[in-house]
Design an enzyme around this catalytic site. Structure first.
Site, PDB file in Angstrom:
ATOM      1  CG  HIS A  26      -1.971  -1.229   1.070  1.00 24.98           C
ATOM      2  ND1 HIS A  26      -3.312  -0.947   0.842  1.00 24.98           N
ATOM      3  CD2 HIS A  26      -1.645  -2.550   1.414  1.00 24.98           C
ATOM      4  CE1 HIS A  26      -3.970  -1.975   0.780  1.00 24.98           C
ATOM      5  NE2 HIS A  26      -3.133  -3.023   1.286  1.00 24.98           N
ATOM      6  CG  ASP A 120      -4.990   2.425   1.840  1.00 22.95           C
ATOM      7  OD1 ASP A 120      -4.021   2.054   1.085  1.00 22.95           O
ATOM      8  OD2 ASP A 120      -5.972   1.396   2.173  1.00 22.95           O
TER       9      ASP A 120
HETATM   10  C1  UDX Z   1      -0.475  -6.533   0.048  1.00 24.04           C
HETATM   11  C2  UDX Z   1      -1.129  -7.793  -0.417  1.00 24.04           C
HETATM   12  O1  UDX Z   1      -0.842  -8.911  -0.064  1.00 24.04           O
HETATM   13  C3  UDX Z   1      -1.786  -7.580  -1.785  1.00 24.04           C
HETATM   14  O2  UDX Z   1      -2.692  -8.746  -2.129  1.00 24.04           O
HETATM   15  C4  UDX Z   1      -2.326  -6.333  -2.176  1.00 24.04           C
HETATM   16  O3  UDX Z   1      -2.697  -6.395  -3.578  1.00 24.04           O
HETATM   17  C5  UDX Z   1      -1.253  -5.129  -1.746  1.00 24.04           C
HETATM   18  O4  UDX Z   1      -1.285  -5.426  -0.387  1.00 24.04           O
HETATM   19  P1  UDX Z   1       2.081  -7.514  -0.976  1.00 24.04           P
HETATM   20  O5  UDX Z   1       1.404  -8.744  -0.393  1.00 24.04           O
HETATM   21  O6  UDX Z   1       3.075  -7.038  -0.281  1.00 24.04           O
HETATM   22  O7  UDX Z   1       0.687  -6.584  -0.678  1.00 24.04           O
HETATM   23  O8  UDX Z   1       2.183  -7.539  -2.549  1.00 24.04           O
HETATM   24  P2  UDX Z   1       2.051  -6.665  -3.795  1.00 24.04           P
HETATM   25  O9  UDX Z   1       1.051  -5.766  -3.883  1.00 24.04           O
HETATM   26  O10 UDX Z   1       2.625  -7.414  -4.767  1.00 24.04           O
HETATM   27  O11 UDX Z   1       3.177  -5.659  -3.400  1.00 24.04           O
HETATM   28  C6  UDX Z   1       4.587  -5.868  -3.005  1.00 24.04           C
HETATM   29  C7  UDX Z   1       5.468  -4.817  -3.589  1.00 24.04           C
HETATM   30  O12 UDX Z   1       6.964  -4.850  -3.095  1.00 24.04           O
HETATM   31  C8  UDX Z   1       5.747  -4.716  -5.087  1.00 24.04           C
HETATM   32  O13 UDX Z   1       5.496  -3.140  -5.365  1.00 24.04           O
HETATM   33  C9  UDX Z   1       7.242  -5.080  -5.226  1.00 24.04           C
HETATM   34  O14 UDX Z   1       7.746  -4.441  -6.229  1.00 24.04           O
HETATM   35  C10 UDX Z   1       7.889  -4.728  -4.076  1.00 24.04           C
HETATM   36  N1  UDX Z   1       8.908  -6.075  -3.768  1.00 24.04           N
HETATM   37  C11 UDX Z   1       8.417  -7.305  -3.671  1.00 24.04           C
HETATM   38  C12 UDX Z   1      10.242  -5.710  -3.681  1.00 24.04           C
HETATM   39  O15 UDX Z   1      10.421  -4.444  -4.076  1.00 24.04           O
HETATM   40  N2  UDX Z   1      11.062  -6.408  -3.740  1.00 24.04           N
HETATM   41  C13 UDX Z   1      10.680  -7.823  -3.685  1.00 24.04           C
HETATM   42  O16 UDX Z   1      11.580  -8.551  -3.353  1.00 24.04           O
HETATM   43  C14 UDX Z   1       9.436  -8.163  -3.502  1.00 24.04           C
END
Ligand code: UDX
Length: 460
Positions: A26, A120
């Site tokens: 987020h 948000d």
């Molecule tokens: C959470 C929820 O799990 C997800 O379902 C919702 O849509 C948003 O909030 P998250 O699980 O962290 O998010 O997943 P995601 O939305 O994919 O965001 C992860 C972020 O971390 C991405 O922007 C990605 O670029 C970043 N990331 C991930 C990194 O910078 N490095 C990594 O190694 C892994």
């Protein structure tokens, strides 16, 4: 250059206030939006932030909220985490401290520079505070449009007696929802660890926040979700701004809560084009030790190059994941493991040919924008919905279902990286990548939406 009111009277600087949800998935889009509003409209930004999971304040003014608030036990983690419950508690605990912080910022505000609060969509409590103090609000939805459509349909599905599912019968859970194709009943069960009542309350707050706002900003693009965006516009009755992909306007890299290991970029330079599988499950999804073991051997046995992110807390109830004996020798020169990657750069690297993802919306959108097809392994919240669109609508990936098992993983990796079907998915993903580039050009749908959003902000 700071944006100013252009009505002919005295020119005044405009400032946008923001309150992100303090989780990586987020924070990233909110800080990317901050960068975009600054880059495209010259607006100044003040970011209110919970006193935990606070990112590096680079570039913007940061106001910590809730110093001294007891957040112990509030942060969800592990397989039994109740995210929806944590959201409700967070709203309760931050509301009072935010009132004090917002009042103070408004008191210091010279000439009413603060135009509005972008909040948000999960922070209805903060929006209520802004309403109390007479600050207009815009809501940022960090998920897909499809997800918001599904959330909007949630109350009607409850009224029909479909939710919560009357039984755990697999055939019933697989029932297609005629009003929400391609979703099935099971895709609407956002988490097995959250009660239906908590989920319903959480979604009620979320929908209220959208309906009570002066507009909803969505991190998506028309070419991907035009009919879903139309449904939202019809259903909410407030302006909708589809201004994604936000990370293409502003990387917001300062928002990373974990240090990115950039050595993997040099490693990728040495790999062949479209040959590498990137494996990462975002910031919250987790697996148990057996799943880690199966994943390790599935990747090893596939004989394909891979870059795997093993976050410090990826494996449940273990601070340090240990890879099986023999894994390193079996994959030497062909595999790399990092604790956190510069994901957008990784996905944009020519060597990456596939992404095994949990389908968080940021990961899904970042993959689409780089033309990378996906193996989908959703766990909770919006991830099942995103997976269904990847597989059934955009046809740029497929689900790896059921128990994680090395043979299945090996098969999925080969299907994506070596077979004709995978090549076709990659081609479709690359077509979307071009659309994601074009929508940001002058006259493109997202660029137009950003201009409208800036106008709206300047009108407050
Ligand atoms: C959470 C929820 O799990 C997800 O379902 C919702 O849509 C948003 O909030 P998250 O699980 O962290 O998010 O997943 P995601 O939305 O994919 O965001 C992860 C972020 O971390 C991405 O922007 C990605 O670029 C970043 N990331 C991930 C990194 O910078 N490095 C990594 O190694 C892994």
């Amino acid at each position: 250059m700071a944006a100013t009111a252009s009505s002919g009277e005295s020119q005044r600087r405009r400032r946008v206030l923001m309150f992100p949800l303090p989780f990586q998935g987020h924070l990233n889009p909110m800080l990317q939006l901050a960068g975009a509003l600054h880059a495209c409209g010259g607006l100044d930004v003040t970011v209110f932030h919970a006193a935990f999971n606070a990112p590096d304040p680079a570039g913007h003014r940061f106001v910590p909220v809730g110093d001294g608030v007891p957040f112990g036990g509030l942060l969800p983690s592990g397989s039994d985490a109740d995210f929806a419950g944590a959201l409700l508690r967070m709203n309760e605990r931050l509301r009072g401290p935010f009132r004090d912080s917002l009042r103070q910022v408004l008191d210091e505000d010279e000439g009413g520079a603060s135009a509005c609060l972008v909040v948000d969509s999960n922070l209805r409590g903060m929006q209520l505070v802004a309403e109390e103090l007479g600050v207009p609000t815009l809501v940022l939805r960090t998920g897909s449009a499809a997800c918001l459509v599904a959330y909007m349909a949630f109350p009607a599905l409850c009224d029909k007696g479909l939710l919560p599912p009357p039984s755990q019968d697999q055939i019933q859970l697989d029932m297609p929802l005629n009003e929400l194709p391609p979703l099935r009943l099971r895709d609407m069960v956002f988490s097995t660890t959250t009660t239906h009542a908590t989920m319903a309350r959480c979604l009620e707050c979320l929908l209220e926040s959208a309906r009570c706002s002066s507009g909803v900003i969505i991190n998506t693009l028309q070419d991907l979700e035009s009919s879903e965006l139309q449904k939202i516009a019809n259903g909410l009755g407030v302006p909708i701004y589809a201004i994604g992909p936000l990370h293409k306007i502003s990387s917001g890299t300062e928002s990373s809560l974990l240090a990115q290991d950039r050595t993997c970029m040099e490693w990728l330079d040495k790999q062949e084009t479209d040959s590498v599988l990137y494996v990462s499950f975002g910031s919250l999804a987790s697996m148990d030790e057996k799943e880690l073991l199966e994943t390790a051997w599935g990747l090893a046995n596939s004989q394909r190059p891979f870059l795997w992110v093993i976050r410090h807390n990826l494996v449940q109830s273990s601070e340090q994941a240990s890879l099986p004996d023999g894994f390193e020798e079996a994959t030497r020169g062909r595999g790399m493991v990092v604790s956190w990657a510069p994901q957008q750069d990784v996905l944009g690297h020519r060597a990456v040919g596939g992404f095994w993802t949990h389908n968080g919306w940021n990961s899904t959108l970042e993959s689409i924008c780089e033309g990378v097809p996906m193996i989908c392994r959703p766990q909770f919240a919006d991830q099942m919905i995103n997976m269904r669109y990847v597989q059934e609508v955009w046809k740029i990936g497929f689900e790896l279902e059921g128990e994680l098992e090395r043979g299945k993983i090996e098969g999925a990796v080969r299907r994506l990286l070596c077979e004709e079907e995978g090549r076709e998915m990659r081609q479709r993903a690359k077509d979307f990548r071009n659309k994601a580039v074009n929508c940001m050009d002058e006259g493109g749908s997202s660029k137009t939406a950003i201009d409208l959003l800036l106008k709206r902000i300047m009108s407050f």
